[in-house]
Every structure is written in C-alpha cells, then in structure tokens.
Motif scaffolding. Sequence first.
Motif, mmCIF file in Angstrom:
data_model
loop_
_atom_site.group_PDB
_atom_site.id
_atom_site.type_symbol
_atom_site.label_atom_id
_atom_site.label_comp_id
_atom_site.label_asym_id
_atom_site.label_seq_id
_atom_site.Cartn_x
_atom_site.Cartn_y
_atom_site.Cartn_z
ATOM 1 N N GLY A 59 0.779 -1.233 0.000
ATOM 2 C CA GLY A 59 0.000 0.000 0.000
ATOM 3 C C GLY A 59 0.809 1.281 0.000
ATOM 4 N N GLY A 60 2.137 1.166 -0.054
ATOM 5 C CA GLY A 60 2.986 2.351 -0.074
ATOM 6 C C GLY A 60 2.868 3.105 -1.385
ATOM 7 N N ALA A 61 3.107 4.391 -1.317
ATOM 8 C CA ALA A 61 3.003 5.244 -2.500
ATOM 9 C C ALA A 61 4.347 5.349 -3.215
ATOM 10 N N ASP A 62 4.294 5.561 -4.512
ATOM 11 C CA ASP A 62 5.482 5.763 -5.326
ATOM 12 C C ASP A 62 5.748 7.263 -5.383
ATOM 13 N N THR A 63 6.083 7.839 -4.228
ATOM 14 C CA THR A 63 6.265 9.281 -4.115
ATOM 15 C C THR A 63 7.599 9.579 -3.434
ATOM 16 N N PRO A 64 8.124 10.775 -3.607
ATOM 17 C CA PRO A 64 9.393 11.138 -2.966
ATOM 18 C C PRO A 64 9.375 10.992 -1.440
ATOM 19 N N ARG A 65 8.235 11.172 -0.808
ATOM 20 C CA ARG A 65 8.162 11.043 0.655
ATOM 21 C C ARG A 65 8.327 9.599 1.105
ATOM 22 N N ASN A 66 8.135 8.635 0.195
ATOM 23 C CA ASN A 66 8.209 7.224 0.558
ATOM 24 C C ASN A 66 9.494 6.559 0.073
ATOM 25 N N VAL A 67 10.442 7.327 -0.427
ATOM 26 C CA VAL A 67 11.700 6.733 -0.889
ATOM 27 C C VAL A 67 12.869 7.269 -0.075
ATOM 28 N N LYS A 68 13.817 6.364 0.180
ATOM 29 C CA LYS A 68 15.041 6.757 0.870
ATOM 30 C C LYS A 68 16.215 6.094 0.172
ATOM 31 N N LEU A 69 17.340 6.733 0.276
ATOM 32 C CA LEU A 69 18.564 6.268 -0.354
ATOM 33 C C LEU A 69 19.020 4.946 0.251
ATOM 34 N N SER A 70 19.488 4.032 -0.616
ATOM 35 C CA SER A 70 20.012 2.746 -0.157
ATOM 36 C C SER A 70 21.053 2.241 -1.143
ATOM 37 N N HIS A 71 21.845 1.260 -0.701
ATOM 38 C CA HIS A 71 22.725 0.528 -1.617
ATOM 39 C C HIS A 71 21.856 -0.447 -2.406
ATOM 40 N N ALA A 72 22.291 -0.803 -3.598
ATOM 41 C CA ALA A 72 21.568 -1.785 -4.397
ATOM 42 C C ALA A 72 21.442 -3.103 -3.630
ATOM 43 N N HIS A 73 22.526 -3.525 -2.983
ATOM 44 C CA HIS A 73 22.486 -4.783 -2.222
ATOM 45 C C HIS A 73 21.465 -4.712 -1.087
ATOM 46 N N CYS A 74 21.509 -3.663 -0.312
ATOM 47 C CA CYS A 74 20.605 -3.532 0.841
ATOM 48 C C CYS A 74 19.155 -3.469 0.386
ATOM 49 N N ASN A 75 18.898 -2.778 -0.702
ATOM 50 C CA ASN A 75 17.544 -2.679 -1.230
ATOM 51 C C ASN A 75 17.049 -4.045 -1.695
ATOM 52 N N ALA A 76 17.937 -4.825 -2.326
ATOM 53 C CA ALA A 76 17.553 -6.164 -2.778
ATOM 54 C C ALA A 76 17.241 -7.072 -1.590
ATOM 55 N N VAL A 77 18.026 -6.957 -0.534
ATOM 56 C CA VAL A 77 17.792 -7.774 0.660
ATOM 57 C C VAL A 77 16.458 -7.385 1.303
ATOM 58 N N LYS A 78 16.201 -6.091 1.406
ATOM 59 C CA LYS A 78 14.951 -5.635 2.026
ATOM 60 C C LYS A 78 13.758 -6.037 1.179
ATOM 61 N N SER A 79 13.895 -5.893 -0.131
ATOM 62 C CA SER A 79 12.844 -6.254 -1.074
ATOM 63 C C SER A 79 11.524 -5.589 -0.683
#
Length: 107
Positions: A59-79
Amino acid sequence: KDPNLYTVVTEVYVNCQNPDGTLFYNGICHICGLPVYDYDETPNALKPQYDHVWPIDKGGADTPRNVKLSHAHCNAVKSNRWLSEVDREACREHITNVLEELAEELL
C-alpha cells in the motif's frame, strides 16, 4: 507511478537532497547506515538505489516522501519487507566486505 519520480530520485542521488532542499541522509544508506557511492567504478552492490520505505505491494506510495537512499544490495535484501524484518547488521557486514575488497584492488 508518479511521472516525476525518476527526476526527483535522480536529483536525490546527485545532490543527496530532498525536493525541498533538506539533506537526504547525507549520502548514507538508510538500511545499513554506510555511505552510498556513485561513480563509474562503483561495484554494483554499492550503487545507489531508492527504497520504498512503505513497500508498494503493501500500500505504499510511489512518491518522494516514501523513498530513501540505499545501496543496491541492501535494497535487494529488504525487497518488499518492512525495515524491521531486515537483518541490517548482515547488510552492513556485506557492504563492509565489498568496500574492503575494493580497497585491496585499489592498493
């Protein structure tokens, strides 16, 4: 999807700033807490990506308020999981290992 999101996120990568000009984690991955790098020789695991804090499929939005910087690896792990479900220390350890390998190659 927000058609301007790509532009906003690209701006965040380059300037480490939110659209309103406030600092955006000072170039730090919000998942592991280590610096994010973006130059031609950066290994893929260290490359910047944006993570949807509130996952889109939850249910999260695809908006700037819902994005934060991450490494590609960390983002893949979090999924598509919540941050509380991620082994952040394991992410930090992996990124540290990649940085150490990179340092050895450069020396």
